[in-house]
Design an enzyme around this catalytic site. Structure first.
Site, PDB file in Angstrom:
ATOM      1  CE  LYS A 174      11.501  -0.065   2.346  1.00  0.00           C
ATOM      2  NZ  LYS A 174      10.077  -0.415   2.227  1.00  0.00           N
ATOM      3  CG  HIS A 305       2.148   1.562   1.733  1.00  0.00           C
ATOM      4  ND1 HIS A 305       1.771   2.129   0.534  1.00  0.00           N
ATOM      5  CD2 HIS A 305       3.502   1.469   1.695  1.00  0.00           C
ATOM      6  CE1 HIS A 305       2.847   2.346  -0.202  1.00  0.00           C
ATOM      7  NE2 HIS A 305       3.911   1.966   0.480  1.00  0.00           N
TER       8      HIS A 305
HETATM    9 MG   LIG Z   1       6.379  -1.838   2.782  1.00  0.00          MG
END
Ligand SMILES: [Mg+2]
Length: 375
Positions: A174, A305
């Site tokens: 992230k 995803h």
């Molecule tokens: Mg994502």
């Protein structure tokens, strides 16, 4: 006489995570750390004793809403021909059109749609991949679960090395710290620790505006990333378009979209390089087949995803570059009897009949919040 659907069982499960996780949406105060995932399962049985299984998931609120609408949908499928999947998909959607044609309305169809495809493939004695048309026997995979923002970069690197040694083929972390330069430092440290050959992806979870994404992206272009994910808002088609033209790093997006139609502006404009539409979120396999066809026209990278157990057999039908996201949350809980085989950066496409998944009933009993049966 054609087969007909005789009985449907649905179950709502609550799956706790080992530890809460945070992405940029938590850092900005939009969301609280994720602690659990809800799953609505459907088991469809036919008059000749066959059984199909499907499921949909929900992070944070909304799982009980998916389940509740699924309870309204289930009786509409009784006595229907299970092979008429497209017609039944439409029938369910039209029954609830007053609440729209995306989001919960289509996600509550997902468990039934997947269960019907599972049934159809089993009837043909084929895996779902063979039924739809197989291109690949193995699929590259990357791990995400150790790259969240709450972890220090040393923890991220330790986890990356661990999952790579266990067979993952790439690492996604992230980004989207308050200062993007901190993200760049983390990516630099990870690249240095893993070397030049390990595929690395980054995910900003919609944290940036276009100009910040451009600035951060120009720094990140130095690190040979496989993609930059959700650099800007999920519905900012033009923003993604501009970034995909301006940056060398491919631009990925699509996980937030909750119907195939919602994804059309991205596909029509070719506003991205990596398509991350999520089959359970957009209504199941019937909808995801359309995604595969559209991506093939434009030779996009197909990298759905989440939901590796379901996406693995589907992306194996794609004639182009694919990635599966290795999220071991359901495996850790032992929800399915089957496990994904992962070696040397690749996941093996299962050859079991149907979608190749069965519920572990001992685990299901512990996680079950509610269940209902229809005849
Ligand atoms: Mg994502």
């Amino acid at each position: 006489m054609p087969d007909f659907i005789k009985n449907i069982e649905i179950k709502l499960l609550k799956v706790p995570l080992e530890k809460p996780v945070s992405d940029a949406k938590v850092i900005t105060g939009k969301q609280t750390p994720l602690k659990e995932v809800m799953i609505t399962c459907a088991i469809i049985r036919t008059n000749d004793g066959r059984e199909g299984f499907g499921y949909v998931y929900c992070k944070r609120n909304g799982g009980p809403a998916q389940y509740s609408l699924a309870k309204e949908y289930a009786p509409l499928l009784i006595d229907e021909d299970p092979d008429d999947i497209s017609r039944l998909w439409d029938k369910l959607l039209w029954s609830s059109i007053s609440i729209g044609a995306g989001g919960v309305a289509v996600q509550a169809i997902t468990p039934f749609d997947i269960a019907l495809w599972d049934l159809k493939a089993k009837k043909a004695e084929l895996s779902i991949t063979k039924l739809l048309g197989q291109f690949k026997e193995e699929v590259p995979c990357y791990n995400t679960s150790g790259g969240f923002l709450q972890d220090s970069i040393d923890e991220v690197i330790d986890n990356a090395q661990k999952v790579l040694s266990e067979g993952a083929g790439g690492i996604k972390i992230k980004v989207g710290q308050k200062d993007y330069k901190e993200d760049v430092r983390r990516v630099e440290a990870l690249r240095k620790a893993l070397g030049d050959d390990v595929p690395i992806m980054v995910d900003a979870n919609q944290q940036w505006d276009v100009s910040t994404a451009l600035k951060a992206g120009r720094y990140l272009d130095e690190y040979d990333l496989v993609w930059l994910e959700e650099p800007v808002g999920a519905y900012d088609v033009e923003g993604h378009y501009r970034l995909s033209r301006a940056l060398e790093t491919p631009i990925a997006t699509g996980e937030m979209l909750v119907s195939f139609n919602e994804g059309l502006p991205y596909l029509d404009r070719r506003a991205f390089d990596v398509c991350q539409f999520d089959a359970p979120r957009i209504g199941g396999i019937t909808q995801y087949k359309k995604v595969i066809d559209r991506c093939e026209e434009q030779q996009l990278v197909l990298a759905p995803h989440y939901s590796m157990e379901l996406h693995l057999p589907l992306v194996a039908c794609y004639n182009g570059e694919v990635w599966v996201e290795h999220f071991e949350w359901f495996e850790k809980m032992g929800i399915f009897n089957e496990r994904v085989e992962m070696n040397n950066g690749l996941m093996k496409v299962p050859n079991r009949p149907g979608i190749g998944l069965t519920l572990n009933n001992d685990v299901v009993r512990k996680l079950m919040v509610d269940s209902a049966e229809f005849k």
